[in-house]
Scaffold this motif. Structure first.
Motif, PDB file in Angstrom:
ATOM      1  N   PRO A   1       0.828  -1.212   0.000  1.00 34.91           N
ATOM      2  CA  PRO A   1       0.000   0.000   0.000  1.00 34.91           C
ATOM      3  C   PRO A   1       0.863   1.264   0.000  1.00 34.91           C
ATOM      4  CG  PRO A   1      -0.815  -1.589   1.604  1.00 34.91           C
ATOM      5  CD  PRO A   1       0.508  -2.098   1.130  1.00 34.91           C
ATOM      6  N   ARG A   2       0.361   2.324  -0.656  1.00 32.17           N
ATOM      7  CA  ARG A   2       1.120   3.569  -0.749  1.00 32.17           C
ATOM      8  C   ARG A   2       0.664   4.591   0.278  1.00 32.17           C
ATOM      9  NH1 ARG A   2       1.092   4.257  -7.282  1.00 32.17           N
ATOM     10  NH2 ARG A   2      -1.106   4.632  -6.823  1.00 32.17           N
ATOM     11  N   ASP A   3      -0.639   4.862   0.294  1.00 30.58           N
ATOM     12  CA  ASP A   3      -1.159   5.912   1.181  1.00 30.58           C
ATOM     13  C   ASP A   3      -2.607   5.574   1.523  1.00 30.58           C
ATOM     14  OD1 ASP A   3      -1.610   8.171   2.627  1.00 30.58           O
ATOM     15  OD2 ASP A   3      -1.198   9.596   1.019  1.00 30.58           O
ATOM     16  N   VAL A   4      -2.791   4.693   2.489  1.00 29.88           N
ATOM     17  CA  VAL A   4      -4.125   4.236   2.874  1.00 29.88           C
ATOM     18  C   VAL A   4      -4.803   5.336   3.696  1.00 29.88           C
ATOM     19  CG1 VAL A   4      -5.443   2.493   4.114  1.00 29.88           C
ATOM     20  CG2 VAL A   4      -3.390   1.839   2.841  1.00 29.88           C
ATOM     21  N   GLU A   5      -5.966   5.773   3.268  1.00 26.59           N
ATOM     22  CA  GLU A   5      -6.604   6.930   3.882  1.00 26.59           C
ATOM     23  C   GLU A   5      -8.021   6.679   4.392  1.00 26.59           C
ATOM     24  OE1 GLU A   5      -5.383   9.694   4.676  1.00 26.59           O
ATOM     25  OE2 GLU A   5      -3.587  10.024   3.477  1.00 26.59           O
ATOM     26  N   ALA A   6      -8.671   5.587   3.998  1.00 21.43           N
ATOM     27  CA  ALA A   6     -10.084   5.450   4.348  1.00 21.43           C
ATOM     28  C   ALA A   6     -10.485   3.987   4.444  1.00 21.43           C
ATOM     29  CB  ALA A   6     -10.953   6.159   3.296  1.00 21.43           C
ATOM     30  N   ILE A   7     -11.556   3.755   5.202  1.00 25.19           N
ATOM     31  CA  ILE A   7     -12.104   2.411   5.357  1.00 25.19           C
ATOM     32  C   ILE A   7     -13.614   2.515   5.483  1.00 25.19           C
ATOM     33  CG2 ILE A   7     -11.793   2.454   7.869  1.00 25.19           C
ATOM     34  CD1 ILE A   7     -11.146  -0.570   7.688  1.00 25.19           C
TER      35      ILE A   7
ATOM     36  N   ILE B   1     -17.463  -0.116   5.427  1.00 27.53           N
ATOM     37  CA  ILE B   1     -18.049  -1.457   5.395  1.00 27.53           C
ATOM     38  C   ILE B   1     -19.326  -1.417   4.571  1.00 27.53           C
ATOM     39  CG2 ILE B   1     -19.012  -3.337   6.758  1.00 27.53           C
ATOM     40  CD1 ILE B   1     -17.163  -2.581   9.006  1.00 27.53           C
ATOM     41  N   GLY B   2     -19.410  -2.298   3.584  1.00 26.58           N
ATOM     42  CA  GLY B   2     -20.552  -2.337   2.694  1.00 26.58           C
ATOM     43  C   GLY B   2     -21.470  -3.505   2.962  1.00 26.58           C
ATOM     44  N   PRO B   3     -22.409  -3.767   2.063  1.00 23.62           N
ATOM     45  CA  PRO B   3     -23.325  -4.902   2.216  1.00 23.62           C
ATOM     46  C   PRO B   3     -22.563  -6.223   2.332  1.00 23.62           C
ATOM     47  CG  PRO B   3     -24.062  -3.439   0.460  1.00 23.62           C
ATOM     48  CD  PRO B   3     -22.685  -2.986   0.845  1.00 23.62           C
ATOM     49  N   GLY B   4     -23.153  -7.154   3.067  1.00 22.15           N
ATOM     50  CA  GLY B   4     -22.518  -8.445   3.232  1.00 22.15           C
ATOM     51  C   GLY B   4     -21.306  -8.408   4.134  1.00 22.15           C
ATOM     52  N   ASN B   5     -21.189  -7.326   4.926  1.00 18.44           N
ATOM     53  CA  ASN B   5     -20.060  -7.180   5.858  1.00 18.44           C
ATOM     54  C   ASN B   5     -18.712  -7.251   5.148  1.00 18.44           C
ATOM     55  OD1 ASN B   5     -21.864  -7.083   8.135  1.00 18.44           O
ATOM     56  ND2 ASN B   5     -22.064  -9.305   7.963  1.00 18.44           N
ATOM     57  N   GLU B   6     -18.648  -6.631   3.978  1.00 19.36           N
ATOM     58  CA  GLU B   6     -17.399  -6.538   3.236  1.00 19.36           C
ATOM     59  C   GLU B   6     -16.688  -5.242   3.622  1.00 19.36           C
ATOM     60  OE1 GLU B   6     -17.722 -10.102   0.766  1.00 19.36           O
ATOM     61  OE2 GLU B   6     -16.070  -8.717   1.169  1.00 19.36           O
ATOM     62  N   ILE B   7     -15.413  -5.351   3.950  1.00 22.12           N
ATOM     63  CA  ILE B   7     -14.612  -4.176   4.300  1.00 22.12           C
ATOM     64  C   ILE B   7     -13.919  -3.660   3.044  1.00 22.12           C
ATOM     65  CG2 ILE B   7     -12.648  -3.330   5.642  1.00 22.12           C
ATOM     66  CD1 ILE B   7     -13.250  -5.408   7.750  1.00 22.12           C
ATOM     67  N   TYR B   8     -14.027  -2.366   2.816  1.00 22.86           N
ATOM     68  CA  TYR B   8     -13.352  -1.711   1.704  1.00 22.86           C
ATOM     69  C   TYR B   8     -12.298  -0.757   2.272  1.00 22.86           C
ATOM     70  CZ  TYR B   8     -17.188  -3.254  -1.354  1.00 22.86           C
ATOM     71  OH  TYR B   8     -18.093  -3.996  -2.053  1.00 22.86           O
ATOM     72  N   VAL B   9     -11.086  -0.845   1.733  1.00 20.60           N
ATOM     73  CA  VAL B   9      -9.975  -0.022   2.196  1.00 20.60           C
ATOM     74  C   VAL B   9      -9.520   0.860   1.040  1.00 20.60           C
ATOM     75  CG1 VAL B   9      -7.662  -0.024   3.197  1.00 20.60           C
ATOM     76  CG2 VAL B   9      -9.292  -1.841   3.800  1.00 20.60           C
ATOM     77  N   GLY B  10      -9.422   2.151   1.277  1.00 23.63           N
ATOM     78  CA  GLY B  10      -9.062   3.092   0.225  1.00 23.63           C
ATOM     79  C   GLY B  10      -7.600   3.498   0.274  1.00 23.63           C
ATOM     80  N   ASP B  11      -6.800   2.943  -0.628  1.00 24.93           N
ATOM     81  CA  ASP B  11      -5.403   3.364  -0.800  1.00 24.93           C
ATOM     82  C   ASP B  11      -5.417   4.482  -1.834  1.00 24.93           C
ATOM     83  OD1 ASP B  11      -2.673   3.568  -0.917  1.00 24.93           O
ATOM     84  OD2 ASP B  11      -2.304   1.498  -1.542  1.00 24.93           O
ATOM     85  N   ILE B  12      -5.968   5.628  -1.440  1.00 22.71           N
ATOM     86  CA  ILE B  12      -6.348   6.673  -2.392  1.00 22.71           C
ATOM     87  C   ILE B  12      -5.644   8.006  -2.143  1.00 22.71           C
ATOM     88  CG2 ILE B  12      -8.597   5.659  -2.909  1.00 22.71           C
ATOM     89  CD1 ILE B  12      -9.843   7.544  -0.849  1.00 22.71           C
ATOM     90  N   GLY B  13      -4.729   8.043  -1.183  1.00 25.24           N
ATOM     91  CA  GLY B  13      -4.039   9.296  -0.893  1.00 25.24           C
ATOM     92  C   GLY B  13      -2.994   9.625  -1.949  1.00 25.24           C
ATOM     93  N   ASP B  14      -2.812  10.906  -2.186  1.00 23.68           N
ATOM     94  CA  ASP B  14      -1.802  11.400  -3.125  1.00 23.68           C
ATOM     95  C   ASP B  14      -1.514  12.839  -2.723  1.00 23.68           C
ATOM     96  OD1 ASP B  14      -0.217  12.258  -5.189  1.00 23.68           O
ATOM     97  OD2 ASP B  14      -1.529  11.576  -6.793  1.00 23.68           O
ATOM     98  N   ASN B  15      -0.563  13.024  -1.822  1.00 23.21           N
ATOM     99  CA  ASN B  15      -0.327  14.340  -1.245  1.00 23.21           C
ATOM    100  C   ASN B  15       0.152  15.380  -2.246  1.00 23.21           C
ATOM    101  OD1 ASN B  15      -1.141  13.513   1.284  1.00 23.21           O
ATOM    102  ND2 ASN B  15       0.921  13.033   1.992  1.00 23.21           N
ATOM    103  N   LEU B  16       0.637  14.940  -3.400  1.00 21.18           N
ATOM    104  CA  LEU B  16       1.043  15.886  -4.440  1.00 21.18           C
ATOM    105  C   LEU B  16      -0.091  16.160  -5.422  1.00 21.18           C
ATOM    106  CD1 LEU B  16       4.727  14.794  -5.195  1.00 21.18           C
ATOM    107  CD2 LEU B  16       3.872  16.544  -3.620  1.00 21.18           C
ATOM    108  N   GLY B  17      -1.245  15.545  -5.201  1.00 15.01           N
ATOM    109  CA  GLY B  17      -2.439  15.863  -5.976  1.00 15.01           C
ATOM    110  C   GLY B  17      -2.369  15.535  -7.445  1.00 15.01           C
ATOM    111  N   GLY B  18      -1.692  14.488  -7.837  1.00 12.48           N
ATOM    112  CA  GLY B  18      -1.590  14.128  -9.241  1.00 12.48           C
ATOM    113  C   GLY B  18      -0.343  13.357  -9.560  1.00 12.48           C
ATOM    114  N   ARG B  19       0.345  12.881  -8.533  1.00  9.64           N
ATOM    115  CA  ARG B  19       1.580  12.127  -8.740  1.00  9.64           C
ATOM    116  C   ARG B  19       1.299  10.763  -9.347  1.00  9.64           C
ATOM    117  NH1 ARG B  19       5.162  11.150  -3.472  1.00  9.64           N
ATOM    118  NH2 ARG B  19       3.026  11.031  -2.680  1.00  9.64           N
ATOM    119  N   TRP B  20       0.178  10.142  -8.941  1.00 12.73           N
ATOM    120  CA  TRP B  20      -0.147   8.793  -9.403  1.00 12.73           C
ATOM    121  C   TRP B  20      -1.384   8.827 -10.292  1.00 12.73           C
ATOM    122  CZ3 TRP B  20       0.349   8.172  -3.608  1.00 12.73           C
ATOM    123  CH2 TRP B  20       1.690   7.969  -3.256  1.00 12.73           C
ATOM    124  N   ASP B  21      -1.272   8.209 -11.475  1.00 11.79           N
ATOM    125  CA  ASP B  21      -2.411   8.229 -12.387  1.00 11.79           C
ATOM    126  C   ASP B  21      -3.459   7.191 -12.019  1.00 11.79           C
ATOM    127  OD1 ASP B  21      -1.146   5.912 -13.094  1.00 11.79           O
ATOM    128  OD2 ASP B  21      -1.101   6.329 -15.246  1.00 11.79           O
TER     129      ASP B  21
END
Length: 326
Positions: free
Chosen positions: A87-93, A95-115
Motif C-alpha cells: 500500500p502507498r497511502d491508505v486513507e479510508a475504510i 463497510i458495505g453490504p454483506g459485511n465486506e470491508i473496503y480499504v481506500g489506498d487513495i491518498g496522493d499528497n502531491l495531488g496528481g503524482r499517481w495516475d
C-alpha cells in the motif's frame, strides 16, 4: 497529510470566529491505546462485533487493519491483507453490504503524482483474532485526472463505492461503477460539488445521509442516489488532526477520530436524528432522519478550546519567525 503552522493557526482562528453554538450529544468516546496506531486515518463501525471499530494507519505502515474495542480502547485483532502488494497511502475504510470491508489506498499528497490508486476489499472476519485475509485489489482512476483523496464510502444498500477528493477550495463527490472490476480499470465519475476540504466521509446505516468532515468542520447531506442536498452542519470536535468519521452501527451518533499516538475518538450528534443521546459509542437509537437544519444548543467549551489552540499556534508561529530573523 500534515499541515503547516500558518494553515493550522489560521484555521483555528476561523473556528473561533465562525463556529456555531452547537452541543455534542453522547458520551466521552474512547482512546486508541495501541502504540502501533499513530496515524489513524480511517474509521468504520463493525457490523458483526458491537462496539468494535476498524482503523488503520496512514502511509508507511503496511497492509494492516486494527479492530479496536471501544469499551477498552485496546486492539482485539490485527488483520494482515494479502494479495494487495505494498500500500502507498491508505486513507479510508468503509463497510458495505454483506459485511465486506473496503480499504481506500487513495491518498496522493502531491495531488496528481499517481495516475491510478487502489481499493482493497475483504470480508469482515467473524472471529476477532490476529489473522491474514486475502483481499481483492481494484485499480481506480478518475475521469477528470489524478487527484488526492482521503474519503471513501460504500453505500450500505447498493454496495456502490464513492470517493470525495480533497481540495482546499472544495472538492467533488465521485461515483464508481455499479460493480467494481478486479481485472480492468474502474473509472470514477464526478457527480456533485462538495463545499469542504474533505478528510473523510461516511454513509448512515440506512443510506439516507452522507456525512463529510474536514479538519475544523463538516456537512451532512441528504442522499438520493448521488443527488446530494445539504442538510446541516456537523458538530465536528476540535482535534489534533481530524481525519476520520463513521456512524455508529445503529446510526445514533457520529464518531470522529484523529491521527496521533493515544488518539481520541469522540462522539457527536447526527443532524436530524431523533432520540440522539446514546450512552455508549455503539448503543441506542435508530437511523438518521432526513430533517433539515442544524443541531442547536450551546457549545462554549468548543470555542474556548479552539481559542486556546489558536493562541498557542499563533505564539508558536511568532517564536519561529523571531528565531529565523535572529
Amino acid at each position: 497529510m500534515r499541515r503547516s503552522f500558518p494553515f493550522l493557526a489560521g484555521a483555528a482562528l476561523l473556528v473561533v470566529l465562525a463556529a456555531p453554538a452547537v452541543a455534542a450529544d453522547g458520551d466521552e468516546g474512547f482512546t486508541i491505546k495501541d502504540p502501533r496506531i499513530t496515524e489513524s486515518s480511517g474509521l468504520a463501525a463493525s457490523r458483526l462485533h458491537p462496539g468494535v471499530y476498524w482503523t488503520h494507519n496512514d502511509s508507511d505502515d503496511g497492509p494492516y487493519l486494527y479492530a479496536v474495542d471501544s469499551r477498552t480502547g485496546k486492539t482485539v485483532a490485527t488483520v494482515t491483507l494479502s494479495g494487495v502488494g505494498s500500500p502507498r497511502d491508505v486513507e479510508a475504510i468503509s463497510i458495505g453490504p454483506g459485511n465486506e470491508i473496503y480499504v481506500g489506498d487513495i491518498g496522493d499528497n502531491l495531488g496528481g503524482r499517481w495516475d491510478h490508486v487502489w481499493i482493497y476489499k475483504l470480508p469482515e472476519p467473524k472471529v476477532l483474532k490476529d489473522q491474514t485475509i486475502r483481499a481483492t485489489q481494484y485499480d481506480v482512476k478518475y475521469a477528470d485526472g489524478a487527484r488526492n483523496a482521503e474519503s471513501l464510502m460504500v453505500h450500505p444498500k447498493t454496495g456502490r463505492v464513492y470517493i470525495v477528493d480533497k481540495k482546499e477550495d472544495g472538492g467533488h463527490l465521485y461515483e464508481g461503477p455499479a460493480q467494481l472490476s478486479a481485472t480492468g480499470t474502474n473509472v470514477f465519475e464526478p457527480l456533485a460539488a462538495v463545499d469542504l476540504w474533505a478528510t473523510d466521509a461516511a454513509f448512515s446505516p440506512d443510506g439516507k445521509q452522507l456525512a463529510v468532515r474536514g479538519y475544523f468542520g463538516g456537512i451532512a447531506y441528504m442522499w438520493n442516489g448521488g443527488k446530494i442536498k445539504r442538510q446541516g452542519q456537523l458538530n465536528v470536535p476540535l482535534q489534533r488532526q481530524g481525519e476520520s468519521v463513521t456512524y455508529t452501527a445503529d446510526g445514533s451518533e457520529l464518531m470522529y477520530g484523529t491521527e496521533g499516538a493515544d488518539s481520541a475518538v469522540k462522539p457527536e450528534s447526527v443532524p436530524g436524528h431523533r432520540g440522539s443521546g446514546a450512552k455508549s459509542p455503539s448503543g441506542g437509537g435508530g437511523s438518521a432522519s432526513a430533517q433539515n437544519g442544524d443541531s442547536g444548543g450551546s457549545h462554549a467549551n468548543y470555542k474556548i478550546g479552539a481559542l486556546t489552540l489558536a493562541i498557542a499556534l499563533a505564539l508558536g508561529l511568532g517564536i519561529k519567525r523571531l528565531l529565523r530573523r535572529g
